[in-house]
Write a protein that holds these residues in place. Structure first.
Motif, PDB file in Angstrom:
ATOM      1  N   UNK A  76      -6.059   6.610   7.811  1.00 42.85           N
ATOM      2  CA  UNK A  76      -5.539   7.737   7.038  1.00 42.85           C
ATOM      3  C   UNK A  76      -6.562   8.862   7.081  1.00 42.85           C
ATOM      4  N   UNK A  77      -6.193   9.985   6.526  1.00 43.11           N
ATOM      5  CA  UNK A  77      -7.138  11.086   6.420  1.00 43.11           C
ATOM      6  C   UNK A  77      -8.117  10.802   5.284  1.00 43.11           C
ATOM      7  N   UNK A  78      -9.316  11.240   5.404  1.00 45.22           N
ATOM      8  CA  UNK A  78     -10.304  10.975   4.339  1.00 45.22           C
ATOM      9  C   UNK A  78      -9.948  11.747   3.072  1.00 45.22           C
ATOM     10  N   UNK A 120       0.845  -1.211   0.000  1.00 43.44           N
ATOM     11  CA  UNK A 120       0.000   0.000   0.000  1.00 43.44           C
ATOM     12  C   UNK A 120       0.867   1.243   0.000  1.00 43.44           C
ATOM     13  N   UNK A 121       0.466   2.218  -0.809  1.00 43.07           N
ATOM     14  CA  UNK A 121       1.095   3.529  -0.839  1.00 43.07           C
ATOM     15  C   UNK A 121       0.054   4.573  -0.431  1.00 43.07           C
ATOM     16  N   UNK A 122       0.354   5.334   0.595  1.00 39.74           N
ATOM     17  CA  UNK A 122      -0.555   6.378   1.074  1.00 39.74           C
ATOM     18  C   UNK A 122      -0.111   7.703   0.454  1.00 39.74           C
ATOM     19  N   UNK A 123      -1.018   8.349  -0.279  1.00 39.06           N
ATOM     20  CA  UNK A 123      -0.732   9.613  -0.958  1.00 39.06           C
ATOM     21  C   UNK A 123      -1.435  10.754  -0.220  1.00 39.06           C
ATOM     22  N   UNK A 167       3.306   9.586   0.939  1.00 39.21           N
ATOM     23  CA  UNK A 167       3.643   9.866   2.323  1.00 39.21           C
ATOM     24  C   UNK A 167       4.102   8.626   3.088  1.00 39.21           C
ATOM     25  N   UNK A 168       3.592   7.474   2.684  1.00 36.62           N
ATOM     26  CA  UNK A 168       3.905   6.264   3.444  1.00 36.62           C
ATOM     27  C   UNK A 168       3.805   5.044   2.529  1.00 36.62           C
ATOM     28  N   UNK A 169       4.708   4.100   2.771  1.00 36.51           N
ATOM     29  CA  UNK A 169       4.694   2.817   2.069  1.00 36.51           C
ATOM     30  C   UNK A 169       4.479   1.715   3.100  1.00 36.51           C
ATOM     31  N   UNK A 170       3.473   0.880   2.876  1.00 38.14           N
ATOM     32  CA  UNK A 170       3.104  -0.163   3.851  1.00 38.14           C
ATOM     33  C   UNK A 170       3.203  -1.521   3.176  1.00 38.14           C
ATOM     34  N   UNK A 171       3.971  -2.434   3.797  1.00 34.50           N
ATOM     35  CA  UNK A 171       4.130  -3.775   3.249  1.00 34.50           C
ATOM     36  C   UNK A 171       3.566  -4.861   4.174  1.00 34.50           C
ATOM     37  N   UNK A 172       3.328  -4.529   5.432  1.00 35.20           N
ATOM     38  CA  UNK A 172       2.802  -5.524   6.369  1.00 35.20           C
ATOM     39  C   UNK A 172       1.279  -5.513   6.347  1.00 35.20           C
ATOM     40  N   UNK A 173       0.651  -6.685   6.348  1.00 38.08           N
ATOM     41  CA  UNK A 173      -0.816  -6.730   6.334  1.00 38.08           C
ATOM     42  C   UNK A 173      -1.397  -6.263   7.658  1.00 38.08           C
ATOM     43  N   UNK A 186      10.574  -2.344  -4.119  1.00 40.95           N
ATOM     44  CA  UNK A 186      10.454  -0.976  -3.587  1.00 40.95           C
ATOM     45  C   UNK A 186       9.189  -0.360  -4.178  1.00 40.95           C
ATOM     46  N   UNK A 187       8.045  -0.382  -3.431  1.00 36.91           N
ATOM     47  CA  UNK A 187       6.778   0.100  -4.007  1.00 36.91           C
ATOM     48  C   UNK A 187       6.799   1.581  -4.379  1.00 36.91           C
ATOM     49  N   UNK A 188       7.492   2.383  -3.613  1.00 35.95           N
ATOM     50  CA  UNK A 188       7.538   3.820  -3.923  1.00 35.95           C
ATOM     51  C   UNK A 188       8.221   4.054  -5.270  1.00 35.95           C
TER      52      UNK A 188
END
Length: 291
Positions: free
Chosen positions: A51-53, A31-34, A40-46, A97-99
């Protein structure tokens, strides 16, 4: 009733905001949080995340599973002999590297697949162009796969891609060179067969010569032993004869004469021209006189 309606609307809005602020990352996802178009953040762990709406923040999911690329048509690669080969392959890869991957290819994997296929073609050309058909098909196939893997992995790493494996599944000949390659392979096999046949014949001759030599040695040894035994027997017989002769010389002479008569007249057709007074008939005449 009119007072409950605004409250229900507010509750629905709050629930919608809450739901838009919660997202789940599955085992197979990255997951990539934009935030306003910036990662802003890269998430690899389930797990469950907040996040902000929208429009303040949104989430893009990428597939982190191992993926496979197989070429739809064989790659036409030229060898050092200027002969074309048709090569099929497959590649195992995943996002490391997802980013960086998103910056390079976006959320779709189509760009990554096309880029990897182009890099594989370049690496195959570099590895095959310096080798002969025989090297590519047989002796150096594993080394070619290692070279292609190392080259593609090094080029893909800056894009956030990890290349796990590269395999050549089939190497074929284009029609215009198939016949010449087969003829050369047939000639090489015949040459190898003749070499093995010659080696076998030389080995058989060596074994046959060794067997003949062993046979002659055994015969010579057996003959020597037989002669020694015969000599011992003759010596023992001579000793017996000598002993018997010493005890009764007259009987021994008589016995020897009888043996001579038996040998001389063993056949009806035997004829002897000899004087009757000969010593040979000594005991014969004595026998007649005794009668």
């Amino acid at each position: 009733m009119h007072r409950l309606f605004p409250a229900l609307i507010a509750l629905a809005i709050a629930l919608a905001v809450l739901l838009s602020s919660v997202f789940i990352v599955r085992e197979r996802d990255l997951a990539l949080v934009f935030a306003l178009g910036e990662v802003k953040e890269s998430i690899s762990k389930p797990g469950l995340y907040f996040k902000l709406p929208p429009p303040f923040q949104n989430v893009v999911f990428l597939d982190k599973r191992l993926q496979t690329i197989e070429n739809k048509e064989p790659e036409r690669i030229q060898t050092a002999e200027k002969k074309n080969l048709l090569i099929d392959y497959y590649v195992k890869w995943r996002i490391s590297d997802p980013r960086q991957y998103y910056v390079t290819f976006g959320a779709s994997d189509r760009g990554a697949v096309e880029r990897l296929q182009a890099q594989i073609r370049d690496a195959l050309n570099a590895a095959v162009n310096v080798r002969t058909v025989k090297d590519v098909v047989a002796s150096e196939r594993d080394e070619i796969m290692r070279e292609v893997l190392n080259a593609v992995a090094a080029r893909a790493r800056p894009f956030g891609v990890e290349v796990v494996d590269v395999r050549l599944t089939r190497i074929g000949f284009v029609p215009e060179i198939s016949e010449s390659v087969y003829r050369r392979m047939e000639a090489e096999r015949k040459q190898e067969a003749n070499r093995l046949r010659a080696t076998g014949m030389a080995e058989s001759e060596r074994i046959r010569a060794q067997a003949d030599r062993t046979r002659e040695e055994m015969l010579a040894e057996a003959y020597a032993k037989s002669q020694a035994i015969r000599g011992e027997g003759d010596a023992e017989a001579a000793g017996v004869y000598a002993s018997a002769y010493g005890k009764n010389p007259e009987f021994y002479r008589f016995y020897r004469s009888l043996e001579a008569y038996r040998n001389a007249f063993s056949s009806e057709n035997d004829i002897l021209v000899i004087s009757p007074d000969s010593e040979f008939f000594n005991f014969w005449s004595q026998t007649k006189d005794s009668r």
